[in-house]
Design a protein around this motif. Sequence first.
Motif, PDB file in Angstrom:
ATOM      1  N   SER A   1       0.836  -1.194   0.000  1.00 35.22           N
ATOM      2  CA  SER A   1       0.000   0.000   0.000  1.00 35.22           C
ATOM      3  C   SER A   1       0.872   1.246   0.000  1.00 35.22           C
ATOM      4  N   PRO A   2       0.739   2.084  -1.010  1.00 37.04           N
ATOM      5  CA  PRO A   2       1.561   3.308  -1.014  1.00 37.04           C
ATOM      6  C   PRO A   2       1.266   4.205   0.166  1.00 37.04           C
ATOM      7  N   ARG A   3       0.077   4.084   0.723  1.00 32.05           N
ATOM      8  CA  ARG A   3      -0.276   4.915   1.869  1.00 32.05           C
ATOM      9  C   ARG A   3       0.572   4.544   3.078  1.00 32.05           C
ATOM     10  N   SER A   4       0.776   3.193   3.323  1.00 33.16           N
ATOM     11  CA  SER A   4       1.552   2.769   4.480  1.00 33.16           C
ATOM     12  C   SER A   4       3.024   3.147   4.313  1.00 33.16           C
ATOM     13  N   VAL A   5       3.560   3.009   3.074  1.00 33.11           N
ATOM     14  CA  VAL A   5       4.944   3.391   2.841  1.00 33.11           C
ATOM     15  C   VAL A   5       5.129   4.889   3.086  1.00 33.11           C
ATOM     16  N   THR A   6       4.226   5.669   2.593  1.00 34.58           N
ATOM     17  CA  THR A   6       4.321   7.119   2.768  1.00 34.58           C
ATOM     18  C   THR A   6       4.194   7.512   4.241  1.00 34.58           C
ATOM     19  N   ALA A   7       3.296   6.845   4.938  1.00 35.39           N
ATOM     20  CA  ALA A   7       3.120   7.157   6.360  1.00 35.39           C
ATOM     21  C   ALA A   7       4.369   6.807   7.154  1.00 35.39           C
ATOM     22  N   GLY A   8       4.957   5.630   6.856  1.00 31.98           N
ATOM     23  CA  GLY A   8       6.173   5.250   7.568  1.00 31.98           C
ATOM     24  C   GLY A   8       7.323   6.192   7.276  1.00 31.98           C
ATOM     25  N   THR A   9       7.445   6.596   6.020  1.00 34.44           N
ATOM     26  CA  THR A   9       8.512   7.534   5.652  1.00 34.44           C
ATOM     27  C   THR A   9       8.317   8.878   6.331  1.00 34.44           C
ATOM     28  N   ILE A  10       7.067   9.333   6.378  1.00 35.03           N
ATOM     29  CA  ILE A  10       6.783  10.617   7.020  1.00 35.03           C
ATOM     30  C   ILE A  10       7.134  10.568   8.501  1.00 35.03           C
ATOM     31  N   VAL A  11       6.755   9.474   9.152  1.00 33.88           N
ATOM     32  CA  VAL A  11       7.065   9.339  10.583  1.00 33.88           C
ATOM     33  C   VAL A  11       8.573   9.301  10.804  1.00 33.88           C
ATOM     34  N   LYS A  12       9.285   8.567   9.941  1.00 30.07           N
ATOM     35  CA  LYS A  12      10.738   8.451  10.091  1.00 30.07           C
ATOM     36  C   LYS A  12      11.419   9.806   9.965  1.00 30.07           C
ATOM     37  N   TYR A  13      11.055  10.540   8.919  1.00 22.97           N
ATOM     38  CA  TYR A  13      11.687  11.844   8.721  1.00 22.97           C
ATOM     39  C   TYR A  13      11.235  12.861   9.764  1.00 22.97           C
ATOM     40  N   ALA A  14      10.010  12.740  10.222  1.00 21.75           N
ATOM     41  CA  ALA A  14       9.533  13.660  11.251  1.00 21.75           C
ATOM     42  C   ALA A  14      10.304  13.460  12.557  1.00 21.75           C
ATOM     43  N   LEU A  15      10.538  12.192  12.920  1.00 19.44           N
ATOM     44  CA  LEU A  15      11.311  11.927  14.132  1.00 19.44           C
ATOM     45  C   LEU A  15      12.752  12.386  13.977  1.00 19.44           C
ATOM     46  N   ALA A  16      13.321  12.159  12.777  1.00 19.81           N
ATOM     47  CA  ALA A  16      14.704  12.601  12.553  1.00 19.81           C
ATOM     48  C   ALA A  16      14.816  14.118  12.677  1.00 19.81           C
ATOM     49  N   ILE A  17      13.877  14.832  12.090  1.00 20.15           N
ATOM     50  CA  ILE A  17      13.908  16.299  12.166  1.00 20.15           C
ATOM     51  C   ILE A  17      13.683  16.771  13.599  1.00 20.15           C
ATOM     52  N   PHE A  18      12.784  16.099  14.326  1.00 13.91           N
ATOM     53  CA  PHE A  18      12.512  16.483  15.713  1.00 13.91           C
ATOM     54  C   PHE A  18      13.764  16.350  16.576  1.00 13.91           C
ATOM     55  N   PHE A  19      14.430  15.184  16.498  1.00 11.48           N
ATOM     56  CA  PHE A  19      15.624  14.979  17.317  1.00 11.48           C
ATOM     57  C   PHE A  19      16.762  15.879  16.859  1.00 11.48           C
ATOM     58  N   LEU A  20      16.837  16.177  15.570  1.00 12.83           N
ATOM     59  CA  LEU A  20      17.853  17.116  15.091  1.00 12.83           C
ATOM     60  C   LEU A  20      17.632  18.504  15.687  1.00 12.83           C
ATOM     61  N   LEU A  21      16.378  18.933  15.742  1.00 11.84           N
ATOM     62  CA  LEU A  21      16.081  20.235  16.336  1.00 11.84           C
ATOM     63  C   LEU A  21      16.401  20.251  17.823  1.00 11.84           C
ATOM     64  N   VAL A  22      16.099  19.150  18.509  1.00 13.48           N
ATOM     65  CA  VAL A  22      16.404  19.080  19.940  1.00 13.48           C
ATOM     66  C   VAL A  22      17.904  19.222  20.174  1.00 13.48           C
ATOM     67  N   VAL A  23      18.704  18.597  19.305  1.00 18.16           N
ATOM     68  CA  VAL A  23      20.156  18.677  19.456  1.00 18.16           C
ATOM     69  C   VAL A  23      20.682  20.056  19.091  1.00 18.16           C
ATOM     70  N   LEU A  24      20.110  20.665  18.061  1.00 16.00           N
ATOM     71  CA  LEU A  24      20.642  21.926  17.554  1.00 16.00           C
ATOM     72  C   LEU A  24      20.145  23.152  18.317  1.00 16.00           C
ATOM     73  N   MET A  25      19.065  23.024  19.071  1.00  7.73           N
ATOM     74  CA  MET A  25      18.547  24.190  19.803  1.00  7.73           C
ATOM     75  C   MET A  25      19.558  24.774  20.782  1.00  7.73           C
ATOM     76  N   PRO A  26      20.207  23.970  21.637  1.00 11.20           N
ATOM     77  CA  PRO A  26      21.227  24.577  22.515  1.00 11.20           C
ATOM     78  C   PRO A  26      22.387  25.185  21.730  1.00 11.20           C
ATOM     79  N   ALA A  27      22.790  24.519  20.633  1.00  9.39           N
ATOM     80  CA  ALA A  27      23.882  25.064  19.830  1.00  9.39           C
ATOM     81  C   ALA A  27      23.492  26.400  19.212  1.00  9.39           C
ATOM     82  N   TYR A  28      22.238  26.530  18.800  1.00  7.26           N
ATOM     83  CA  TYR A  28      21.766  27.794  18.233  1.00  7.26           C
ATOM     84  C   TYR A  28      21.847  28.909  19.270  1.00  7.26           C
TER      85      TYR A  28
END
Length: 296
Positions: free
Chosen positions: A22-49
């Motif tokens: 199902s393209p919907r499940s693949v897209t949902a999993g990819t969205i969740v993966k990238y969303a978590l990656a961006i979230f943790f990246l922001l958490v790490v970069l906020m103190p550096a900013y």
Amino acid sequence: MTSTSVEAPPTPVTPEPQKPRSPRSVTAGTIVKYALAIFFLLVVLMPAYVLIVTSFKSGSEIGVTGQWNLPKEWTFSSWAKAWDALQPAFLRTFQLAIPVALISSLIGAANGFVLSRWRFPGADVVFTLILFGMFIPYQAVMIPLREIVTTVGIPPGIPTLVFVHCIYGIPICTLIFRNYYATTVPEELIEAGRVDGAGLLRTFWSIILPISIPGFVVTIIWQFTSAWNDYLFAIFLSNTRNGPITIALNALAGAQSPDYAASMAGALITSLPTLLVYILLGRWFIGGLMAGSVKS
């Protein structure tokens, strides 16, 4: 007259087509993966900013309410002040970290080679005792260590810290090189050296060291970072006049009226050498760390 019955050819079995994912499940999993990656990246970069932005602000702009705002006027005065305060300790820390990384790595390579390839009675006991040094908390030995250093007569400051960091770096360097030599260096290479008349030292110097670059990359990065970032040994065995940069940074940030912009700039200056070491050697770090994990 008998009739001959002709059997029909077997019907070919057509495999059932697999259901497409199902393209919907693949897209949902990819969205969740990238969303978590961006979230943790922001958490790490906020103190550096906040660290970087604050270092370029003037004193009137620094505050809790405006910590996320960009400077209205970018200034390097805090960087100049921090460099003036940290420059002597900055140079002293290179005098500490570079010898520690090289000496402890060389001693660990020699220990690892002997313990992995030149077996002798009690080798496992010796290796266990060396590794035992990794599990002793530094806080438990600070007072006895200071007494020993005073009794030996090593002058306080960088010489004492070089001596201590080399001693405490031997266990981890020995472990890394022992695993590297035991799983990566072929026995035939050492036998060829023996046939040619090479002894223990000649084999280690002429045959083993040239192929030990991956192990040295790992131990040099490890020991350089440990010595550069050390504060516990430094506070016990040195002072602001002869100690490394962590002592000077603490003095800069711990004043009665701290200059937060200068403190942030000082923290960035302090972290630059270790950051550059990882940028320059990081591509070989994982490869060197994994080189001794699997036997080829």
